[in-house]
Design an enzyme around this catalytic site. Sequence first.
Site, short mmCIF file in Angstrom:
data_model
loop_
_atom_site.label_atom_id
_atom_site.label_comp_id
_atom_site.label_asym_id
_atom_site.label_seq_id
_atom_site.Cartn_x
_atom_site.Cartn_y
_atom_site.Cartn_z
CG HIS A 145 5.16 -0.48 -0.94
ND1 HIS A 145 5.20 -1.73 -0.63
CD2 HIS A 145 3.89 -0.11 -0.64
CE1 HIS A 145 4.03 -2.20 -0.21
NE2 HIS A 145 3.28 -1.21 -0.32
CB CYS A 161 0.49 0.94 -1.03
SG CYS A 161 0.39 1.81 0.14
#
Length: 189
Positions: A145, A161
């Site tokens: 992201h 992440c």
Amino acid sequence: MHRRDVIMGGVAVSALGLSAVEPAAAQTMPLSMQPVEVRIRPEIAPNEVHVIPDSFMLYWTLPGARAIRYMVGVGRPGLYEAGEFYVGAKKEWPSWTPTPDMIRRDPAAYKQYEDGMPGGPNNPLGARALYLFEPGRGDTFLRIHGTNAPRTIGTAVSNGCARLVNDQAVDLYNRVPMRSRVVLHQKLA
């Protein structure tokens, strides 16, 4: 496929057997943090994402033994999850809800968001997100992201992440189709 099958040697810049060619796009980041088109070993399939956590690099593989290399931030120790995944969802300006584990680990930071945060410039998932899934498991809650905190690129601070600066996340998002293979390689250090 194991990391040792992909990487030529232990040197970060040789991950995927790479050599820099030219910047992929003009950015406001320092030159060393800009996307760069690189050469890779010819046996590596095109249209895959590979994250090499020890060197904080993400590669979008292209035909003709090439890839675009992006600098990323990755999961902090104990939270990075290596494995093979696929892109099961893609979202523009995604909403974000911390996982129950995140709230348990740091309630002061995350409890206030347990009902979620709408997408937008202040959202931790940034401008774009690729949602990583596994067969039989579904959504892993791992994401590739954007971030509005460029200082975190090149560090291991996330909850698992991989993050890119927002403009680079948009570029990657536009290149990567649904169901693309994603390999989060093992940390060596």
